[in-house]
Design a protein around this motif. Structure first.
Motif, PDB file in Angstrom:
ATOM      1  N   ALA A   1       0.844  -1.198   0.000  1.00 22.40           N
ATOM      2  CA  ALA A   1       0.000   0.000   0.000  1.00 22.40           C
ATOM      3  C   ALA A   1       0.878   1.247   0.000  1.00 22.40           C
ATOM      4  O   ALA A   1       1.736   1.410   0.854  1.00 22.40           O
ATOM      5  N   GLY A   2       0.667   2.088  -0.999  1.00 24.58           N
ATOM      6  CA  GLY A   2       1.411   3.339  -1.101  1.00 24.58           C
ATOM      7  C   GLY A   2       2.801   3.218  -1.694  1.00 24.58           C
ATOM      8  O   GLY A   2       3.495   4.222  -1.849  1.00 24.58           O
TER       9      GLY A   2
ATOM     10  N   TRP B   1       6.293   0.711  -7.316  1.00 26.54           N
ATOM     11  CA  TRP B   1       6.581  -0.645  -7.786  1.00 26.54           C
ATOM     12  C   TRP B   1       7.157  -0.597  -9.199  1.00 26.54           C
ATOM     13  O   TRP B   1       6.609   0.075 -10.075  1.00 26.54           O
ATOM     14  N   LEU B   2       8.233  -1.331  -9.440  1.00 23.48           N
ATOM     15  CA  LEU B   2       8.832  -1.448 -10.766  1.00 23.48           C
ATOM     16  C   LEU B   2       8.785  -2.909 -11.192  1.00 23.48           C
ATOM     17  O   LEU B   2       9.289  -3.776 -10.484  1.00 23.48           O
ATOM     18  N   ASP B   3       8.183  -3.171 -12.338  1.00 23.45           N
ATOM     19  CA  ASP B   3       7.982  -4.525 -12.866  1.00 23.45           C
ATOM     20  C   ASP B   3       8.830  -4.665 -14.132  1.00 23.45           C
ATOM     21  O   ASP B   3       8.510  -4.069 -15.159  1.00 23.45           O
ATOM     22  N   LEU B   4       9.921  -5.435 -14.051  1.00 18.02           N
ATOM     23  CA  LEU B   4      10.862  -5.573 -15.162  1.00 18.02           C
ATOM     24  C   LEU B   4      10.620  -6.864 -15.922  1.00 18.02           C
ATOM     25  O   LEU B   4      10.471  -7.920 -15.313  1.00 18.02           O
ATOM     26  N   CYS B   5      10.620  -6.777 -17.250  1.00 11.38           N
ATOM     27  CA  CYS B   5      10.230  -7.902 -18.120  1.00 11.38           C
ATOM     28  C   CYS B   5       8.811  -8.292 -17.719  1.00 11.38           C
ATOM     29  O   CYS B   5       8.527  -9.421 -17.348  1.00 11.38           O
ATOM     30  N   ALA B   6       7.923  -7.321 -17.791  1.00 18.64           N
ATOM     31  CA  ALA B   6       6.598  -7.391 -17.176  1.00 18.64           C
ATOM     32  C   ALA B   6       5.657  -8.442 -17.758  1.00 18.64           C
ATOM     33  O   ALA B   6       4.685  -8.812 -17.092  1.00 18.64           O
ATOM     34  N   GLY B   7       5.905  -8.923 -18.955  1.00 16.75           N
ATOM     35  CA  GLY B   7       5.062  -9.994 -19.504  1.00 16.75           C
ATOM     36  C   GLY B   7       3.605  -9.609 -19.588  1.00 16.75           C
ATOM     37  O   GLY B   7       3.250  -8.651 -20.261  1.00 16.75           O
TER      38      GLY B   7
ATOM     39  N   ALA C   1      -0.273  -5.499 -11.900  1.00 16.56           N
ATOM     40  CA  ALA C   1      -1.720  -5.431 -11.660  1.00 16.56           C
ATOM     41  C   ALA C   1      -2.029  -5.804 -10.220  1.00 16.56           C
ATOM     42  O   ALA C   1      -2.850  -5.159  -9.557  1.00 16.56           O
ATOM     43  N   GLU C   2      -1.364  -6.837  -9.744  1.00 18.47           N
ATOM     44  CA  GLU C   2      -1.559  -7.269  -8.348  1.00 18.47           C
ATOM     45  C   GLU C   2      -1.140  -6.142  -7.391  1.00 18.47           C
ATOM     46  O   GLU C   2      -1.823  -5.869  -6.401  1.00 18.47           O
ATOM     47  N   ALA C   3      -0.014  -5.489  -7.694  1.00 17.47           N
ATOM     48  CA  ALA C   3       0.454  -4.375  -6.848  1.00 17.47           C
ATOM     49  C   ALA C   3      -0.579  -3.239  -6.855  1.00 17.47           C
ATOM     50  O   ALA C   3      -0.868  -2.651  -5.807  1.00 17.47           O
ATOM     51  N   LEU C   4      -1.149  -2.936  -8.013  1.00 18.12           N
ATOM     52  CA  LEU C   4      -2.188  -1.901  -8.084  1.00 18.12           C
ATOM     53  C   LEU C   4      -3.408  -2.300  -7.255  1.00 18.12           C
ATOM     54  O   LEU C   4      -3.946  -1.481  -6.512  1.00 18.12           O
ATOM     55  N   CYS C   5      -3.829  -3.551  -7.376  1.00 16.37           N
ATOM     56  CA  CYS C   5      -4.996  -4.024  -6.615  1.00 16.37           C
ATOM     57  C   CYS C   5      -4.757  -3.946  -5.115  1.00 16.37           C
ATOM     58  O   CYS C   5      -5.699  -3.792  -4.338  1.00 16.37           O
ATOM     59  N   ARG C   6      -3.502  -4.044  -4.720  1.00 14.07           N
ATOM     60  CA  ARG C   6      -3.171  -4.024  -3.293  1.00 14.07           C
ATOM     61  C   ARG C   6      -2.742  -2.643  -2.813  1.00 14.07           C
ATOM     62  O   ARG C   6      -2.246  -2.494  -1.702  1.00 14.07           O
ATOM     63  N   GLY C   7      -2.923  -1.620  -3.659  1.00 12.94           N
ATOM     64  CA  GLY C   7      -2.761  -0.247  -3.202  1.00 12.94           C
ATOM     65  C   GLY C   7      -1.456   0.451  -3.513  1.00 12.94           C
ATOM     66  O   GLY C   7      -1.183   1.524  -2.956  1.00 12.94           O
ATOM     67  N   ALA C   8      -0.621  -0.085  -4.409  1.00 14.84           N
ATOM     68  CA  ALA C   8       0.603   0.638  -4.792  1.00 14.84           C
ATOM     69  C   ALA C   8       0.212   1.994  -5.360  1.00 14.84           C
ATOM     70  O   ALA C   8      -0.793   2.117  -6.063  1.00 14.84           O
ATOM     71  N   SER C   9       0.993   3.022  -5.059  1.00 18.31           N
ATOM     72  CA  SER C   9       0.658   4.352  -5.562  1.00 18.31           C
ATOM     73  C   SER C   9       1.166   4.578  -6.980  1.00 18.31           C
ATOM     74  O   SER C   9       0.584   5.346  -7.737  1.00 18.31           O
TER      75      SER C   9
ATOM     76  N   GLN D   1      14.608   8.368 -10.191  1.00 19.06           N
ATOM     77  CA  GLN D   1      13.420   7.859  -9.517  1.00 19.06           C
ATOM     78  C   GLN D   1      13.836   6.689  -8.629  1.00 19.06           C
ATOM     79  O   GLN D   1      14.814   6.020  -8.912  1.00 19.06           O
ATOM     80  N   GLN D   2      13.091   6.466  -7.582  1.00 21.93           N
ATOM     81  CA  GLN D   2      13.369   5.313  -6.733  1.00 21.93           C
ATOM     82  C   GLN D   2      12.090   4.535  -6.504  1.00 21.93           C
ATOM     83  O   GLN D   2      10.994   5.098  -6.475  1.00 21.93           O
ATOM     84  N   PHE D   3      12.271   3.223  -6.350  1.00 25.03           N
ATOM     85  CA  PHE D   3      11.153   2.310  -6.184  1.00 25.03           C
ATOM     86  C   PHE D   3      11.311   1.544  -4.887  1.00 25.03           C
ATOM     87  O   PHE D   3      12.413   1.161  -4.515  1.00 25.03           O
ATOM     88  N   ASP D   4      10.186   1.326  -4.221  1.00 27.81           N
ATOM     89  CA  ASP D   4      10.194   0.592  -2.950  1.00 27.81           C
ATOM     90  C   ASP D   4      10.257  -0.908  -3.173  1.00 27.81           C
ATOM     91  O   ASP D   4      10.806  -1.647  -2.352  1.00 27.81           O
ATOM     92  N   ARG D   5       9.678  -1.375  -4.265  1.00 30.99           N
ATOM     93  CA  ARG D   5       9.675  -2.790  -4.601  1.00 30.99           C
ATOM     94  C   ARG D   5       9.964  -2.929  -6.092  1.00 30.99           C
ATOM     95  O   ARG D   5       9.346  -2.258  -6.923  1.00 30.99           O
ATOM     96  N   ILE D   6      10.916  -3.805  -6.406  1.00 30.41           N
ATOM     97  CA  ILE D   6      11.240  -4.096  -7.806  1.00 30.41           C
ATOM     98  C   ILE D   6      11.101  -5.598  -7.999  1.00 30.41           C
ATOM     99  O   ILE D   6      11.676  -6.379  -7.241  1.00 30.41           O
ATOM    100  N   TYR D   7      10.336  -5.971  -9.020  1.00 25.22           N
ATOM    101  CA  TYR D   7      10.162  -7.377  -9.361  1.00 25.22           C
ATOM    102  C   TYR D   7      10.757  -7.590 -10.751  1.00 25.22           C
ATOM    103  O   TYR D   7      10.380  -6.912 -11.707  1.00 25.22           O
ATOM    104  N   PHE D   8      11.694  -8.549 -10.863  1.00 22.98           N
ATOM    105  CA  PHE D   8      12.426  -8.792 -12.100  1.00 22.98           C
ATOM    106  C   PHE D   8      12.313 -10.263 -12.472  1.00 22.98           C
ATOM    107  O   PHE D   8      12.796 -11.121 -11.750  1.00 22.98           O
TER     108      PHE D   8
END
Length: 161
Positions: free
Chosen positions: A37-38, A41-47, A53-61, A107-114
């Motif tokens: 929440a808040g 989020w950075l999604d690399l090789c997002a497919g 989408a899951e991060a958005l559903c769970r409140g990522a800003s 820019q900085q990201f709190d969570r990065i998924y690669f």
């Protein structure tokens, strides 16, 4: 494919986008459950964009996704438009992931998924770019999906692996 809240996402047929299996998504979001929440989020090789989408559903800003395929980027955009709330920002960037990371410098990201294709040889260059451009926030965390048959994590300056 369905994500949080039983929402349906579009994907390309076949294994072109290799959607992250539900059990992997669930594990990642269980580990990070108190930090989404808040977050940025950075999604690399997002497919298919399922992780973003899951991060958005769970409140990522903010959710930013990068993928090199135009058709895939269109599907990610469509999927994220379905789930994002008006106060949430998202951006889909098309192109080579290493090159696109440079455009995010500052820019900085709190969570990065690669999650690259395992045999792509992207691991080291992408992690080096994340460190070089200081994309991971000081208290941020990075998750990398990989096969030990294709890559072994190496220590590097700027990231604790």
């Amino acid at each position: 494919m369905r994500i949080y809240g039983n929402r349906q996402l579009k994907t390309l047929p076949g294994l072109t986008t290799r959607p992250t299996p539900a059990r992997v998504r669930e594990a990642v979001f269980n580990i990070w459950q108190g930090a989404i929440a808040g977050c940025r989020w950075l999604d690399l090789c997002a497919g298919s964009g399922s992780m973003g989408a899951e991060a958005l559903c769970r409140g990522a800003s903010l959710v930013v996704g990068i993928d090199k395929w135009g058709k895939v980027c269109s599907i990610i955009q469509e999927n994220w438009e379905k789930v994002a709330q008006p106060e949430q920002e998202f951006k889909v960037l098309r192109g080579d992931v290493v090159g696109r990371l440079k455009t995010l410098a500052g820019q900085q990201f709190d969570r990065i998924y690669f999650d690259p294709p395992y045999a792509s040889n992207l691991y080291q260059p992408v992690l080096e770019a994340i460190a070089k451009y200081q994309l991971l926030a000081d208290s941020g965390e990075l998750a990398v999906e990989y096969s030990p048959n294709h890559w072994t994590p190496q220590p590097m300056s700027g990231l604790d692996i």
